[in-house]
Design a protein around this motif. Structure first.
Motif, short mmCIF file in Angstrom:
data_model
loop_
_atom_site.label_atom_id
_atom_site.label_comp_id
_atom_site.label_asym_id
_atom_site.label_seq_id
_atom_site.Cartn_x
_atom_site.Cartn_y
_atom_site.Cartn_z
N GLY A 419 61.37 29.06 59.92
CA GLY A 419 62.63 29.78 59.98
C GLY A 419 63.09 29.90 61.42
O GLY A 419 62.33 29.68 62.36
N PHE A 420 64.38 30.25 61.59
CA PHE A 420 64.97 30.38 62.91
C PHE A 420 65.37 31.83 63.17
O PHE A 420 66.06 32.46 62.35
CB PHE A 420 66.22 29.51 63.04
CG PHE A 420 65.94 28.04 62.98
CD1 PHE A 420 65.29 27.40 64.02
CD2 PHE A 420 66.34 27.28 61.89
CE1 PHE A 420 65.03 26.03 63.98
CE2 PHE A 420 66.10 25.92 61.84
CZ PHE A 420 65.44 25.30 62.88
N TRP A 421 64.93 32.36 64.33
CA TRP A 421 65.43 33.65 64.84
C TRP A 421 66.88 33.41 65.21
O TRP A 421 67.20 32.61 66.10
CB TRP A 421 64.58 34.07 66.03
CG TRP A 421 65.02 35.29 66.78
CD1 TRP A 421 65.97 35.35 67.75
CD2 TRP A 421 64.49 36.63 66.65
NE1 TRP A 421 66.08 36.63 68.25
CE2 TRP A 421 65.18 37.44 67.60
CE3 TRP A 421 63.51 37.21 65.86
CZ2 TRP A 421 64.91 38.80 67.76
CZ3 TRP A 421 63.24 38.56 66.03
CH2 TRP A 421 63.94 39.35 66.95
N LEU A 422 67.79 34.09 64.56
CA LEU A 422 69.21 33.77 64.65
C LEU A 422 69.78 33.93 66.05
O LEU A 422 70.47 33.05 66.56
CB LEU A 422 69.99 34.66 63.67
CG LEU A 422 71.49 34.47 63.61
CD1 LEU A 422 71.83 33.10 63.06
CD2 LEU A 422 72.13 35.55 62.75
N SER A 423 69.52 35.07 66.67
CA SER A 423 70.09 35.35 67.98
C SER A 423 69.43 36.60 68.54
O SER A 423 68.95 37.45 67.80
CB SER A 423 71.61 35.59 67.87
OG SER A 423 72.15 36.05 69.10
N ASP A 424 69.40 36.71 69.87
CA ASP A 424 68.97 37.97 70.47
C ASP A 424 70.02 39.05 70.27
O ASP A 424 69.72 40.24 70.39
CB ASP A 424 68.71 37.78 71.97
CG ASP A 424 67.34 37.15 72.22
OD1 ASP A 424 66.66 36.84 71.23
OD2 ASP A 424 66.99 36.95 73.38
N ASN A 425 71.24 38.66 70.00
CA ASN A 425 72.28 39.62 69.63
C ASN A 425 72.11 39.96 68.16
O ASN A 425 72.42 39.15 67.29
CB ASN A 425 73.66 39.01 69.89
CG ASN A 425 74.79 39.95 69.50
OD1 ASN A 425 74.57 41.11 69.16
ND2 ASN A 425 76.01 39.45 69.54
N GLN A 426 71.62 41.16 67.87
CA GLN A 426 71.30 41.53 66.50
C GLN A 426 72.41 42.33 65.82
O GLN A 426 72.16 43.04 64.85
CB GLN A 426 69.98 42.29 66.47
CG GLN A 426 68.77 41.42 66.76
CD GLN A 426 68.57 40.32 65.73
OE1 GLN A 426 69.00 40.42 64.58
NE2 GLN A 426 67.93 39.23 66.14
N SER A 427 73.62 42.21 66.31
CA SER A 427 74.75 42.84 65.65
C SER A 427 75.03 42.17 64.31
O SER A 427 75.20 40.95 64.25
CB SER A 427 76.01 42.74 66.53
OG SER A 427 77.17 43.04 65.78
N PRO A 428 75.10 42.92 63.23
CA PRO A 428 75.45 42.30 61.95
C PRO A 428 76.87 41.77 61.93
O PRO A 428 77.19 40.85 61.19
CB PRO A 428 75.26 43.43 60.92
CG PRO A 428 75.28 44.68 61.71
CD PRO A 428 74.78 44.36 63.08
N TYR A 429 77.75 42.33 62.78
CA TYR A 429 79.13 41.86 62.84
C TYR A 429 79.20 40.50 63.53
O TYR A 429 79.81 39.56 63.03
CB TYR A 429 80.02 42.88 63.55
CG TYR A 429 80.01 44.24 62.88
CD1 TYR A 429 80.22 44.36 61.52
CD2 TYR A 429 79.78 45.40 63.61
CE1 TYR A 429 80.21 45.59 60.89
CE2 TYR A 429 79.76 46.64 63.00
CZ TYR A 429 79.97 46.73 61.63
OH TYR A 429 79.95 47.96 61.02
N ASP A 430 78.57 40.38 64.70
CA ASP A 430 78.49 39.08 65.36
C ASP A 430 77.61 38.13 64.56
O ASP A 430 77.87 36.93 64.49
CB ASP A 430 77.93 39.23 66.77
CG ASP A 430 78.84 40.02 67.69
OD1 ASP A 430 80.06 40.08 67.41
OD2 ASP A 430 78.35 40.59 68.68
N GLY A 431 76.56 38.69 63.96
CA GLY A 431 75.64 37.87 63.20
C GLY A 431 76.29 37.18 62.01
O GLY A 431 75.93 36.06 61.66
#
Length: 633
Positions: A419-431
């Motif tokens: 699996g991939f860690w999506l982003s260090d930005n863990q905002s669900p809105y940006d996510g």
């Protein structure tokens, strides 16, 4: 068809961009079934085309040196030639906290999407899509990179008085000079391509179906990770207090992130050594924590950054020849067998000492240019061999791919990582945006989504209907979010939690526990699901997850700050069958024609809904009522 390789037999230049000190492969093409080949000066280029499923093609190119001497290869790319109509082109930028950020633009002269670094999705992603405005359909190309690469689209002509669209995809030839020994062959990165009619999501379901059929099955476990809880400020007491609630919520893995190794308060200078800190952080109590994790029914995991070493680390002082210099830092040379063997032994020792079953493999170092002018080909060959050895030795090991966020998210790694860690930005809105655009080039199951949340002040007289979510990479920005929005964002991929579970009030804790139970009930469906983006508009996103036969369809609808009473979504279904939605049954044809209307209950706010449709037999379909939105909104 927009592209048909069988029509390209007239010229090698329309199939290959292969050149070096031996010349340029430009003679006539030899065709043998689905294989095209050409040669120059004893060097042969060969392209094999395979149709995989529903118009998805895989192209595999090999360059071989049949001469009696070493040649210097200076260009090695696959070429695709199409009619020179008017085109729009879609590419994605990919940087920290702005992962998979895509856009369309009109193709006027040409465009290049190029990655010169050792992180294969830094600056851009390895895909390019072209939309033929005359035909109202397009073609998308996916590169499976293991080197520095480029994707180039431009207008040119191989025939007099005609214009053609030329697409070149392959190894980045910036200062490229690769020695190809006598009898040696070099495999170029594979290219996956297919036509699409839906400009919104590029018919990404075709890619998802291909991945589901060719890649290992996806596990999609529930994991607790310490990073957004304490970052690298680890203590035994802080970690221990999260184990019991994580297990009670339903987490199946418990992962300690960066900061567990080193000396005293310093761990950065021990990158490369990865020896447990006995004078700081957890003070040598890692094994105790691992045992507590297993006692609670979870499996244990750790963070590593295998490629990086600090100049002050013990291993660098002992074996400087294991590393390549990169400014103040060093890059482990995976092309050096002794260096790779050292790291393999170190990692295997840690896995067996702490009974590790989850590895979060980060990669924060950008090596901007291959000083050996080989596009990192030898380095990646060693790296991939390292990962393959690791997977062969530990079959049940979950490998999480992280690179400051998604700067290694690509199809070449989808078959090797879990699996991939999506982003260090863990905002669900940006996510949500990152997930939506990442779905154009990756299967949904590979894209992990994390819940990084906390409750409102528990002293409030009434429990809030909302929770607080981390909206950056360090809790510097928080925003309120409805639980329905959070779960609609989380749905579709691997599920992670990273926060202080002791700060959740009883209601939020119970809601999260219930969603985890729901996630587990959906995993068998999601492991092989395909995603269709039904709406991608300002303020509205609708994603439909389906199986390949459209027997089950789950629609996730998310809206933000709209001034309208409802949202109508037109699902992808089969016309000649009926579907059950809640307690009612409707014909697929009626739902396709009239859509499903979701009522917006709170204006000027964020709204989310998940609807599940199941094919049903032997039930008469109801007429779609005018009050559908009120009943199902």
């Amino acid at each position: 068809m927009i592209y048909d390789y069988q029509k390209q037999v007239h010229s090698a230049l329309a199939v290959f961009d292969v050149a070096g000190d031996f010349g340029t492969i430009s003679d006539s093409i030899v065709q043998d079934g689905n294989t095209l080949s050409a040669s120059c000066g004893g060097v042969e280029a060969c392209a094999i085309f395979e149709e995989k499923n529903e118009g998805v093609f895989l192209r595999r190119d090999v360059v071989s040196n049949h001469s009696g001497s070493t040649v210097q290869l200076r260009a090695a790319k696959s070429v695709f030639v199409m009619d020179g109509a008017s085109y729009e082109v879609y590419t994605q930028s990919n940087t920290w906290r702005r992962e998979s950020e895509g856009s369309w633009q009109r193709l006027n002269t040409g465009i290049i999407s190029e990655c010169r670094t050792n992180r294969t999705s830094t600056g851009c992603t390895p895909m390019i899509a072209l939309w033929n405005e005359q035909l109202s359909k397009g073609i998308v190309f996916h590169l499976l990179p293991f080197c520095a690469y480029e994707l180039r689209a431009f207008y040119g002509n191989f025939h007099a008085q005609t214009r053609e669209l030329i697409v070149e995809i392959g190894i980045c030839d910036h200062c490229f000079s690769y020695p190809l020994l006598p009898g040696e062959s070099l495999e170029l990165p594979n290219v996956l391509y297919y036509e699409f009619h839906n400009k919104t999501d590029l018919d990404a379901y075709k890619l998802h179906r291909y991945c589901n059929q060719t890649l290992p099955a996806y596990a999609m476990p529930v994991v607790y990770n310490t990073w957004l809880y304490v970052f690298d400020h680890l203590t035994f007491e802080k970690i221990e207090q999260q184990i019991t609630p994580a297990a009670d919520l339903g987490a199946e893995y418990f992962v300690i992130d960066a900061g567990w190794f080193g000396k005293g308060s310093d761990w950065m200078t021990s990158r490369g050594d990865y020896i447990e800190n006995t004078t700081g952080a957890l003070f040598g109590q890692m094994k105790t924590l691992s045992q507590k994790v297993y006692e609670k029914g979870m499996k244990f995991g750790l963070w590593f950054e295998l490629e990086t070493a600090d100049r002050n680390s013990d291993i660098v002082h002992a074996h400087p020849e294991y590393f390549k210099p990169n400014g103040d830092e060093l890059l482990l040379d995976f092309s050096n067998r002794e260096a790779a063997e050292y790291l393999f032994g170190l990692l295997c020792s840690a896995i067996e000492t702490y009974d590790i079953r989850w590895l979060k493999l980060d990669f924060n170092q950008i090596f901007p240019f291959d000083t050996e002018q080989q596009a990192f080909l030898p380095w990646y060959r060693g790296y991939l061999h390292f990962i393959d050895r690791l997977k062969l030795r530990y079959h049940d090991l979950y490998l999480e791919n992280c690179a400051s966020g998604g700067q290694r998210m690509n199809l070449a790694f989808a078959g090797r990582f879990s699996g991939f860690w999506l982003s260090d930005n863990q905002s669900p809105y940006d996510g949500l945006r990152i997930v939506k655009e990442s779905l154009l080039r990756l299967p949904p199951q590979m894209i992990e989504r994390y819940a990084c949340i906390t409750s409102y002040d528990c002293s409030m007289p009434e429990p809030s209907q909302k929770i607080l979510a981390c909206c950056d990479n360090e809790w510097g920005k928080i925003e309120n979010i409805s639980f329905s929005y959070l779960t609609a964002f989380l749905y579709g991929g691997g599920l992670g939690i990273s926060c202080d579970l002791t700060l959740l009030n009883q209601k939020d804790y119970t809601d999260l526990k219930e969603y985890i139970r729901f996630h587990k009930s959906e995993r068998d469906f999601l492991r092989n699901a395909e995603a269709h983006i039904l709406i991608d508009a300002d303020g509205v996103t609708a994603i439909e997850y389906t199986d390949s036969d459209l027997k089950k369809c789950v629609i996730s609808v998310i809206a933000e700050h709209l001034h309208q009473p409802n949202i109508t979504v037109f699902p992808l279904l089969k016309e000649n069958v009926s579907y059950r939605l809640d307690e009612d049954v409707f014909s697929g044809k009626e739902l396709i024609e009239n859509g499903i209307s979701f009522q917006i209950t709170e204006q000027n706010d964020r709204f989310a809904y998940i609807a599940t449709l199941l094919q049903t037999e032997g039930c008469a379909a109801n007429a779609l009522p005018e009050t559908f939105a009120e009943k199902h909104g």
